[in-house]
Structure formats: structure tokens, C-alpha cells
Scaffold this motif. Structure first.
Motif, mmCIF file in Angstrom:
data_model
loop_
_atom_site.group_PDB
_atom_site.id
_atom_site.type_symbol
_atom_site.label_atom_id
_atom_site.label_comp_id
_atom_site.label_asym_id
_atom_site.label_seq_id
_atom_site.Cartn_x
_atom_site.Cartn_y
_atom_site.Cartn_z
ATOM 1 N N UNK A 59 0.446 -1.365 0.147
ATOM 2 C CA UNK A 59 0.261 -0.556 0.000
ATOM 3 C C UNK A 59 1.128 1.295 -0.045
ATOM 4 N N UNK A 60 1.860 1.094 0.968
ATOM 5 C CA UNK A 60 2.532 2.407 0.699
ATOM 6 C C UNK A 60 3.579 2.786 -0.671
ATOM 7 N N UNK A 61 4.333 1.722 -1.810
ATOM 8 C CA UNK A 61 4.199 1.366 -2.634
ATOM 9 C C UNK A 61 3.330 2.351 -3.413
ATOM 10 N N UNK A 62 1.682 2.141 -3.244
ATOM 11 C CA UNK A 62 1.412 2.075 -4.500
ATOM 12 C C UNK A 62 0.563 3.003 -4.303
ATOM 13 N N UNK A 63 0.370 3.916 -3.182
ATOM 14 C CA UNK A 63 -0.246 5.502 -2.876
ATOM 15 C C UNK A 63 0.338 6.001 -3.481
ATOM 16 N N UNK A 64 1.263 6.256 -3.963
ATOM 17 C CA UNK A 64 1.530 7.622 -4.806
ATOM 18 C C UNK A 64 2.819 6.861 -6.792
#
Length: 194
Positions: free
Chosen positions: A22-27
Motif C-alpha cells: 500500500x505504501x508503494x502503490x499510494x503514489x
């Protein structure tokens, strides 16, 4: 348009793995593969052939770092290691082993992407330095070979140094070869005639 990066996340805990994804695909748009088991890690990573490897380890040891380093191929791709705590000297051992990033107590949603970016930048810098070092070593070796061949020509023909080099260069141009290759051939021929 560039292909999205393929990232392998090595994390046995499904909740933490989801957190990292999730942290990777947030932005950003990444293709993320999760590997939960460290058994046969090298084979699993090779199968995916990722651009980057992110590993989350609670309490690393030198053995774990060495095992992960061997499995992840840090000279082939950036590898970032997130750890909860670290013993004396482990960060140095990790970087010396080729890991691109060693982050202690830093697995937060806002830090994953910057650490990934830093690991990629550091890996690229180190790759450039390795390439430049290899090219410099090759150039030095070629220079030694050329100097040795010039010495042979100077002794055999009584030529001054600049004329010996000019003869090597002219011969290389006539044969469509590099000066270093002609010099190597001359040295080989001189060995055979000794």
C-alpha cells in the motif's frame, strides 16, 4: 512511457506485506510481488527478475544479512533492507555486502517510497562507479601492454619511444585493429621467439 518497476517484497507477515504494498502503490505504479518464505529465496527472486528488492526483517544478524545478500543479487539490482533494530556493525556489514539501503526502525508509510528512490539512486551510482573502475583498470592494463610493446620495438629496431608508438599505431590502423591488440600480438610473438 516507461514500464512500471517490478518490486519484490520479502515479508512473511501478510499484514506488514500489505502495508508495504500500500505504501508503494499510494503514489506510484509498481508491479509488486510478495515473497513470504525465505526458503529458496534466490530461486524465487530469479523467477520474478525484479528491478528492486525490499526486505523487512525484525531482528537481523550477520548470518541473515549474508543469506539475504547472496539470495537477492545486490550487484544486479537495488536491495533495501528494513529492520526494527540493529546490532553494532550490522549496517556497515549490510552496505559492504552490497545492499543499497539499510533502514533501522524506518518502515513507515511515508518513508517506503523515499527509501526506495534512495536505494535505486545509490545502486545506479555504485553501478556507474564499478563500470568506471573496470574501464580504468582495462585502460591501465592496455597502457602497460602498449608500453611493453614499445620497449620491444625500441630494443629490436633501435627506435625512439615516439617512433615505436607511431609504428604500433600505423600497424593497428593498417590492420583495422586496436593499438592494444597489436601490442598484445607483438608481445606474444616476442615470447614465442625467445
Amino acid at each position: 512511457m516507461l514500464e512500471p518497476l517490478t518490486i519484490v517484497v520479502v515479508e512473511p507477515d501478510p499484514e506488514r506485506a500489505r502495508f508495504i504494498v500500500d505504501a508503494l502503490t499510494d503514489n506510484a505504479d509498481y508491479r509488486v510481488h510478495i515473497i513470504a518464505e525465505r526458503a529458496a529465496l534466490a530461486r524465487q527472486i530469479a523467477k520474478v527478475n525484479p528491478d528492486v528488492v525490499l526486505i523487512d526483517v525484525a531482528d537481523p544478524s550477520r548470518d541473515i544479512i549474508e543469506e539475504l545478500t547472496l539470495a537477492t543479487g545486490p550487484l544486479d539490482r537495488p536491495v533495501a533492507l528494513f529492520v526494527e533494530r540493529s546490532a553494532e556493525g550490522l549496517s556497515t556489514a549490510a552496505i559492504e555486502a552490497g545492499l543499497s539501503a539499510y533502514v533501522v526502525d524506518g518502515l513507515t508509510r511515508t518513508r517506503v517510497k523515499p527509501v526506495l528512490d534512495a536505494a535505486i539512486a545509490r545502486f545506479r551510482l555504485m553501478a556507474r562507479m564499478r563500470t568506471e573502475l573496470a574501464e580504468t583498470k582495462r585502460a591501465l592494463e592496455e597502457r602497460k601492454v602498449i608500453d611493453r610493446a614499445k620497449g620491444l620495438l625500441m630494443r629490436a629496431r633501435g627506435l625512439p619511444e615516439d617512433e615505436a608508438y607511431a609504428l604500433l599505431r600505423r600497424t593497428a590502423m593498417d590492420q583495422g585493429r586496436r593499438v592494444a591488440d597489436v601490442a598484445e600480438a607483438l608481445i606474444t610473438a616476442a615470447r614465442l621467439l625467445e
